[in-house]
Design an enzyme around this catalytic site. Structure first.
Site, mmCIF file in Angstrom:
data_model
loop_
_atom_site.group_PDB
_atom_site.id
_atom_site.type_symbol
_atom_site.label_atom_id
_atom_site.label_comp_id
_atom_site.label_asym_id
_atom_site.label_seq_id
_atom_site.Cartn_x
_atom_site.Cartn_y
_atom_site.Cartn_z
ATOM 1 N N CYS A 1 29.030 29.361 40.641
ATOM 2 C CA CYS A 1 29.654 30.546 41.228
ATOM 3 C C CYS A 1 28.864 31.010 42.458
ATOM 4 O O CYS A 1 28.853 30.333 43.468
ATOM 5 C CB CYS A 1 29.837 31.647 40.186
ATOM 6 S SG CYS A 1 30.980 32.940 40.733
ATOM 7 N N HIS B 1 33.220 28.715 36.580
ATOM 8 C CA HIS B 1 32.170 28.858 35.563
ATOM 9 C C HIS B 1 32.355 27.806 34.478
ATOM 10 O O HIS B 1 33.158 28.009 33.561
ATOM 11 C CB HIS B 1 32.238 30.255 34.943
ATOM 12 C CG HIS B 1 31.747 31.326 35.842
ATOM 13 N ND1 HIS B 1 30.449 31.773 35.808
ATOM 14 C CD2 HIS B 1 32.371 32.023 36.817
ATOM 15 C CE1 HIS B 1 30.295 32.720 36.717
ATOM 16 N NE2 HIS B 1 31.449 32.882 37.356
ATOM 17 N N GLU C 1 30.417 27.173 32.074
ATOM 18 C CA GLU C 1 29.959 27.736 30.808
ATOM 19 C C GLU C 1 31.018 28.608 30.141
ATOM 20 O O GLU C 1 30.901 28.948 28.965
ATOM 21 C CB GLU C 1 28.647 28.508 31.000
ATOM 22 C CG GLU C 1 28.773 29.891 31.603
ATOM 23 C CD GLU C 1 29.015 29.966 33.108
ATOM 24 O OE1 GLU C 1 29.025 31.101 33.626
ATOM 25 O OE2 GLU C 1 29.214 28.923 33.765
#
Length: 157
Positions: free
Chosen positions: A27, A133, A135
């Site tokens: 990001c 993202h 994650e």
């Protein structure tokens, strides 16, 4: 950038780049790799990559871009690097209002469309980064992170 400078991590990041140790930005971590950003005019980025970060131009879309979007993995990056085993048009999670516009378009490894074509990830030697993202992107994102780890392990042999 001020927080990163205060942390003392910039010399370690430069050493990673110079020694070709894999570096992953996520990001804003992708955005700071570039020379600068419209978001913080007058503040230099790390300058590892040439280009700038610009506000998303999507008059008919909500900004920030928040949510799931399909990746268009560019041909040269399919089934390799971060995208080894990742199907085309996989959905990943984004939260951003700005996006990178690299001078060298060859480093763009994937894009998405949100009112305009947006750089979703880059790959430039040992530097890899995602605007999305991983994650927060479920199994696809975990596989992308595992690919980065494998890439680092292969490079250290």
């Amino acid at each position: 950038m001020k927080q990163l400078q205060a942390s003392g991590l910039i010399p370690a990041m430069r050493e990673c780049v110079d020694r070709e140790i894999p570096l992953l930005g996520i990001c804003i971590g992708l955005q700071i790799l570039f020379s600068g950003s419209e978001e913080s005019a007058g503040i230099d980025g790390l300058g590892f990559l040439d280009g700038c970060v610009r506000k998303i131009s999507a008059p008919n879309e909500k900004i920030p871009h928040m949510g799931w979007n399909a990746l268009d993995i560019l041909e040269a990056h399919r089934d390799r690097g971060l995208f080894k085993g990742i199907p085309q048009a996989s959905y990943v999670y984004f939260v951003h209002s700005y996006h990178a516009v690299p001078e060298n378009k060859d480093i763009v490894s994937s894009t998405c469309f949100y009112g305009e074509k947006i750089t979703a990830s880059i790959s430039a030697g040992n530097i890899m980064a995602t605007q999305f993202h991983p994650e927060k992107s479920g199994d696809i994102g975990l596989n992308i992170i595992q690919n980065f780890i494998r890439h680092g392990q292969e490079g250290s042999r």
